[in-house]
Design an enzyme around this catalytic site. Structure first.
Site, PDB file in Angstrom:
ATOM      1  N   SER A 140       0.864  -1.188   0.000  1.00 48.60           N
ATOM      2  CA  SER A 140       0.000   0.000   0.000  1.00 48.60           C
ATOM      3  C   SER A 140       0.897   1.235   0.000  1.00 48.60           C
ATOM      4  CB  SER A 140      -0.885   0.012   1.243  1.00 48.60           C
ATOM      5  OG  SER A 140      -1.512   1.273   1.375  1.00 48.60           O
ATOM      6  N   TYR A 153      -2.494  -0.347  10.278  1.00 50.95           N
ATOM      7  CA  TYR A 153      -2.495  -0.908   8.912  1.00 50.95           C
ATOM      8  C   TYR A 153      -1.245  -0.443   8.171  1.00 50.95           C
ATOM      9  CZ  TYR A 153      -3.869  -1.282   3.940  1.00 50.95           C
ATOM     10  OH  TYR A 153      -3.904  -1.530   2.574  1.00 50.95           O
TER      11      TYR A 153
END
Ligand code: NAP
Length: 248
Positions: A140, A153
């Site tokens: 990501s 995250y």
């Protein structure tokens, strides 16, 4: 890797979102076989049935990537693999201090970091049987600079980014290519509720596989991630400050 039709691939989290789009893009390239991995066996069987086609053999496999038992059982069924796509992941949208325990951070680390690490290690013997093996880690852009809206995250994706770099160096002597993918907001269930312009999973899947064909090591597959990465390269602190303003 342009000889798609002789390839055997595995996609984790293949039942929806980016994993489903990647699976469809592999089928469009008429791969020999794709293992569809998912933690819900019925969902993954339904997906395989839905995607049935004359060219690519689809093999549903139950793999919860946090389960050592699932990983061992699945890897014992796979003698050779050309392409592993570590796609499955979770994002809870929690911060570091708003939760009273570390349970969420542990689950995100177990899924987004230890899942790919353990599955990759288990499948290395099969990947070493291929003359042109590749591993794709779906990270990501939040793993490049922490997004405080998704703090734990981001940390798990930073760990995955570090794994990607280290793995690439370790596997160079085996001629196994390792690609890191760093998406921004993509229109899947994972990004529900976030008000950003979002790329489609289908567009992102095409960009990832085309970049894999070109052996591009780092892929920023949408406009938002590409722009944020440009900011990062020019001034990392500026990007950190920009993300921090989103907390309000
Ligand atoms: N969407 C975005 O904006 C975005 C941005 C950057 C990076 N990413 C990354 O892209 C990847 C795919 O996400 P997505 O956007 O396609 O999200 P998604 O639609 O929520 O799909 C996530 C997939 O991961 C699977 N999964 C979750 N935990 C698992 C586990 N323990 N074992 C096996 N499978 C598991 C899910 O299975 P179930 O159906 O069983 O839950 C589902 O198939 C993730 O790694 C995510 O972090 C997404």
């Amino acid at each position: 890797m342009t000889d798609w039709q002789h390839q055997i691939a595995m996609v984790t989290g293949a039942n929806r979102g980016i994993g489903l789009a990647l699976t469809e893009a592999l089928i469009a390239r008429q791969l020999k076989r794709v293992y569809l991995a998912g933690r819900d066996l019925q969902a993954i069987k339904d997906t395989a049935r839905h995607l049935e086609n004359p060219y690519t053999q689809l093999v549903p496999l139950k793999i919860d990537i946090t389960s050592g038992l699932d990983i061992t059982a699945a890897s014992q069924q796979i003698p050779q693999l050309d392409l592993l796509i570590n796609n499955a992941g979770i994002a809870t949208g929690s911060g570091f201090v708003q939760s009273t325990s570390s349970d969420i951070a542990l689950l995100e680390m177990a899924t987004n970091y230890f899942g790919p690490v353990n599955l990759t290690r288990a499948l290395l013997p099969a990947l070493r049987q291929s003359s042109s093996a590749a591993i794709v880690n779906i990270g990501s852009i939040a793993g490049i600079t922490n997004m405080p809206l998704l703090g734990p995250y981001s940390a798990s994706k930073a760990a995955l980014h570090s794994f990607t770099q280290g793995l690439r160096a370790e596997l160079a002597k085996d001629n196994i290519f390792v690609q890191g993918v760093y998406p921004g907001p993509i229109a899947t269930r994972l990004s529900d509720g976030y008000e950003f312009p979002k790329a489609t999973p289908a567009d992102v899947a095409e960009i990832i596989l085309n970049a894999l064909g070109q052996r591009e090591e780092d892929v920023f597959p949408d406009v938002m991630s590409a722009n944020w990465y440009e900011t990062f390269k020019a001034n990392p602190k500026q990007l950190e400050k920009e993300y921090a303003t989103w907390l309000g």
